[in-house]
Motif scaffolding. Structure first.
Motif, PDB file in Angstrom:
ATOM      1  N   ILE A  68       0.847  -1.192   0.000  1.00  0.00           N
ATOM      2  CA  ILE A  68       0.000   0.000   0.000  1.00  0.00           C
ATOM      3  C   ILE A  68       0.883   1.243   0.000  1.00  0.00           C
ATOM      4  N   GLU A  69       0.248   2.370  -0.333  1.00  0.00           N
ATOM      5  CA  GLU A  69       0.942   3.654  -0.377  1.00  0.00           C
ATOM      6  C   GLU A  69       0.243   4.626   0.557  1.00  0.00           C
ATOM      7  N   LYS A  70       1.024   5.551   1.103  1.00  0.00           N
ATOM      8  CA  LYS A  70       0.496   6.561   2.024  1.00  0.00           C
ATOM      9  C   LYS A  70       0.621   7.928   1.368  1.00  0.00           C
ATOM     10  N   ASN A  71      -0.444   8.713   1.467  1.00  0.00           N
ATOM     11  CA  ASN A  71      -0.442  10.093   0.966  1.00  0.00           C
ATOM     12  C   ASN A  71      -0.909  11.029   2.070  1.00  0.00           C
ATOM     13  N   GLN A  72      -0.334  12.213   2.088  1.00  0.00           N
ATOM     14  CA  GLN A  72      -0.694  13.228   3.079  1.00  0.00           C
ATOM     15  C   GLN A  72      -1.701  14.190   2.479  1.00  0.00           C
ATOM     16  N   ASN A  74      -3.497  17.769   3.274  1.00  0.00           N
ATOM     17  CA  ASN A  74      -3.352  18.969   4.107  1.00  0.00           C
ATOM     18  C   ASN A  74      -4.690  19.682   4.271  1.00  0.00           C
ATOM     19  N   TYR A  75      -4.962  20.102   5.513  1.00  0.00           N
ATOM     20  CA  TYR A  75      -6.133  20.933   5.783  1.00  0.00           C
ATOM     21  C   TYR A  75      -5.814  22.370   5.377  1.00  0.00           C
ATOM     22  N   ASP A  76      -6.823  23.104   4.917  1.00  0.00           N
ATOM     23  CA  ASP A  76      -6.636  24.514   4.538  1.00  0.00           C
ATOM     24  C   ASP A  76      -6.171  25.359   5.724  1.00  0.00           C
ATOM     25  N   GLN A  77      -6.706  25.070   6.909  1.00  0.00           N
ATOM     26  CA  GLN A  77      -6.383  25.855   8.093  1.00  0.00           C
ATOM     27  C   GLN A  77      -5.127  25.365   8.808  1.00  0.00           C
ATOM     28  N   GLY A  78      -4.424  24.423   8.212  1.00  0.00           N
ATOM     29  CA  GLY A  78      -3.219  23.866   8.821  1.00  0.00           C
ATOM     30  C   GLY A  78      -3.470  22.467   9.335  1.00  0.00           C
ATOM     31  N   GLY A  79      -2.432  21.701   9.451  1.00  0.00           N
ATOM     32  CA  GLY A  79      -2.544  20.309   9.872  1.00  0.00           C
ATOM     33  C   GLY A  79      -2.716  19.392   8.665  1.00  0.00           C
ATOM     34  N   TYR A  80      -2.711  18.133   8.929  1.00  0.00           N
ATOM     35  CA  TYR A  80      -2.822  17.151   7.846  1.00  0.00           C
ATOM     36  C   TYR A  80      -3.282  15.800   8.405  1.00  0.00           C
ATOM     37  N   TYR A  81      -3.619  14.907   7.503  1.00  0.00           N
ATOM     38  CA  TYR A  81      -3.905  13.517   7.853  1.00  0.00           C
ATOM     39  C   TYR A  81      -3.414  12.645   6.707  1.00  0.00           C
ATOM     40  N   HIS A  82      -3.326  11.348   6.966  1.00  0.00           N
ATOM     41  CA  HIS A  82      -2.833  10.423   5.946  1.00  0.00           C
ATOM     42  C   HIS A  82      -3.960   9.527   5.444  1.00  0.00           C
TER      43      HIS A  82
END
Length: 130
Positions: A68-72, A74-82
């Motif tokens: 599998i592959e992981k991609n990040q 990004n939230y517009d207001q900052g921060g992120y999730y995978h």
């Protein structure tokens, strides 16, 4: 090895055979393959009905093996999730074929070493008295 050859195997059995993956790892992989979009660990955990931490460990094993592959994201207001998605099956198959070829070459080398080490016709072997 002879036991492996006698057993009926399905293609998913290659995941365990080549990489030692567990049943949960295979369930997580199938969940990702069946999903229309990449999934978060929480979504994978829900799909396989497991705790997040348990699903996360399976996801990490799948990442390490390249399934599998992981991609990040990004939230517009900052921060992120995978999010995670399956790797292209042809790439996985190519990797397994390469691994099998390497294994085959290594086994051939070990068989040759065995034959050389235990060959009785070798001149250095002690004479057989009769």
């Amino acid at each position: 090895m002879s036991e492996q050859l006698r057993r009926d195997m399905e293609c998913e059995g290659l995941l365990a055979c080549f990489h030692g993956l567990k049943e949960l790892d295979k369930e997580c992989f199938r969940a990702l393959v069946g999903a229309e979009n990449p999934l978060t660990v929480d979504e994978i955990a829900d799909a396989v009905d497991r705790e997040r931490s348990t699903a996360y460990r399976a996801v990490q094993r799948l990442l390490q093996t390249g399934f599998i592959e992981k991609n990040q994201i990004n939230y517009d207001q900052g921060g992120y999730y995978h999010v995670y998605s399956p790797t292209d099956p042809s790439q996985i198959a190519d990797d397994m074929q390469r691994m099998l070829n390497d294994w085959y070459a290594k086994m051939g080398q070990l068989i040759q070493e065995f034959e050389t080490k235990y060959d009785r016709s070798d001149a250095s072997a002690p004479p057989v008295e009769g």
